[in-house]
Design an enzyme around this catalytic site. Sequence first.
Site, PDB file in Angstrom:
ATOM      1  N   PHE A  99     -28.507 -17.061  26.260  1.00 27.38           N
ATOM      2  CA  PHE A  99     -27.106 -17.206  26.804  1.00 27.38           C
ATOM      3  C   PHE A  99     -27.037 -17.450  28.264  1.00 27.38           C
ATOM      4  O   PHE A  99     -27.828 -16.672  28.971  1.00 27.38           O
ATOM      5  CB  PHE A  99     -26.235 -16.056  26.313  1.00 27.38           C
ATOM      6  CG  PHE A  99     -25.652 -16.134  25.066  1.00 27.38           C
ATOM      7  CD1 PHE A  99     -25.253 -17.357  24.193  1.00 27.38           C
ATOM      8  CD2 PHE A  99     -25.088 -15.024  24.453  1.00 27.38           C
ATOM      9  CE1 PHE A  99     -24.719 -17.609  23.023  1.00 27.38           C
ATOM     10  CE2 PHE A  99     -24.575 -15.085  23.155  1.00 27.38           C
ATOM     11  CZ  PHE A  99     -24.327 -16.298  22.412  1.00 27.38           C
ATOM     12  N   GLU A 100     -26.063 -18.142  28.706  1.00 27.80           N
ATOM     13  CA  GLU A 100     -25.676 -17.860  30.001  1.00 27.80           C
ATOM     14  C   GLU A 100     -26.716 -18.291  30.898  1.00 27.80           C
ATOM     15  O   GLU A 100     -26.915 -17.845  32.041  1.00 27.80           O
ATOM     16  CB  GLU A 100     -24.994 -16.557  30.364  1.00 27.80           C
ATOM     17  CG  GLU A 100     -24.088 -16.108  29.564  1.00 27.80           C
ATOM     18  CD  GLU A 100     -22.619 -17.041  29.297  1.00 27.80           C
ATOM     19  OE1 GLU A 100     -22.611 -18.108  29.942  1.00 27.80           O
ATOM     20  OE2 GLU A 100     -21.751 -16.545  28.616  1.00 27.80           O
ATOM     21  N   GLY A 101     -27.584 -19.292  30.444  1.00 25.83           N
ATOM     22  CA  GLY A 101     -28.749 -19.568  31.124  1.00 25.83           C
ATOM     23  C   GLY A 101     -29.915 -18.704  30.946  1.00 25.83           C
ATOM     24  O   GLY A 101     -29.951 -17.449  30.954  1.00 25.83           O
TER      25      GLY A 101
END
Length: 592
Positions: free
Chosen positions: A400-402
């Site tokens: 997630f989120e990079g």
Amino acid sequence: METKVHALKGGSFLVQRVDPEAVFTPEELTDEHLMIAKTAAEFVEKEVRPSMKAIEAHDFSHSVKLLKKAGELGLLGADVGEEYGGLGLDKISSTIITENMAGGRSFGLTHGAHVGIGTLPIAYFGNEVQKKKYLPKLTSGEWIAAYALTEPESGSDALGAKTTAVLDRDGSHYVLNGQKQWITNAAFADVFIVYAKVDGEKFTAFIVERAFPGVSTGPEEKKMGILGSSTRTLHLENVPVPVENVLGEVGRGHVIAFNILNVGRFKLAAGTVGSCKRVLTECVKYAKERRQFQTPIAQFPLIQQKMADMAIKTYATESIVYRTAGLFERSLRQVHAEDGQTIANAIADYAVECSINKVFGSEALDFVVDEGVQIHGGYGYMREYEVENAYRDSRINRIFEGTNEINRLLIPGTLMRKTRKGELPLLESFQLLQRDLLSFVPPLFDDPAPLEVEAHLLDMTRNVFLMTAGMTVEKWGERLEQEQEVVCGLADLVIALYAMESCHLRAHKALKSRGRDKASLHLDYAQAFIYDAFQEVEQIGRRILAALEEGDALRTSLSALKKLTRHTPVNSVALKRRIAARIIDRGQYITA
């Protein structure tokens, strides 16, 4: 509510010691903060967890009802101003809510996607009309938000998006075409923050309502974990979006996307704190009840060591999260809510800290749940035990989120940009270190004060980073980004320093305010974490130097590294037994 914290520039911890008074710690939570925590925790226990079986069977009517209930309790509007239906609380409060919502398993993700990456783009970057139209409905739970950035062919490379936006003939609407993948809350979201390229090149953010013609979603994805969250593909087929729904400026969508991702990374870490605490509590309870060889397994030293390590990781994660929350609180309180660019700059200043939080928190939680399964033995592999669910749910956080790899690459890259812009004197600090290194003599500590040796280890970690970073820049310059293994090694040094220092500063403040006896557990946590992390710092330094040099040059550099990392180890066995004893006695993660 005004939280007292002091401003620090992002990344400055790499070039200077930080004043403990400049750092916020969980011990400084106010009565109002504690009431917010209690409200969120009780909501999870009384409302969310009884519905988990239905939610994880994809009866999302429960999720929608729970979000509305959360809205009634004020748990959706912490980051939104009162003039738009929110509560306008400080960033400490919103962090507390995120931490406690994690107890609701995958519903915590549903809540987080709504209040974070779903709502904040409008709260931070929307114009007055957009805020008045959407935020009251989002903070009440009447409408639910989702964030649509990822595509089948653009994950980490967000700017490689293929979704297009073309202005129609009368100039009143943009027509969007494309698809977005793995969109959380997609099954029931009313509003999507969608990124598309105007005329195929200008990356732009749009507010897209589900009711717009041409908006549809695919079936639920079959996931390993986070089963109670909705994850679907968002299809956009000739969707007419009013020009008034452009979020920010045409061609400036990256400013919104990247800064909202920074906030998302931080909030993800806040959630890992709550998850770590819950898993540790489950493990202590199980270990006290489970008997082998006529003895509760909590009495076995190796089980105690696991629980101590879990608690230490939790303490470190909690320390960095609330330290960073304090930085955001001071920074964002000083900007005007209607000025999107100023908000973007304030968030971007702590991009490094956000990536640190994301990487450290997600990996700490993975460690905790893995050890949690091991403590449970075969039962930890069974679905009826909480730790099995936590194990599966945790794994997505490193993606997630990079991904954590992307975040590790971002950390040194961001630091180098700040250095080139004159915002961070990394190269000057490296040059000073080079000048002083030959005459440096490691100090002797005959009768050190509490945390004195640990402060020295922090200084040496800072110097190891400065030495290795300076040498890599000298050798590779702009080509450094191609040496990804070395770049990630530098990132790990930055992460280690921030976490070590956060523990140290927190323990220092506890020692000063409570005295040695009452702060003894803080001191044990900090000492245990710092010494363990320092062993890794030395190994990382050796790997980087070996990639840089060979022969006599390498031996000279290793000699300098040896001087910086020389220290006497502590009795970590005794330290961790003390920590475990107190955790077991209280039946949960504690700090006092």
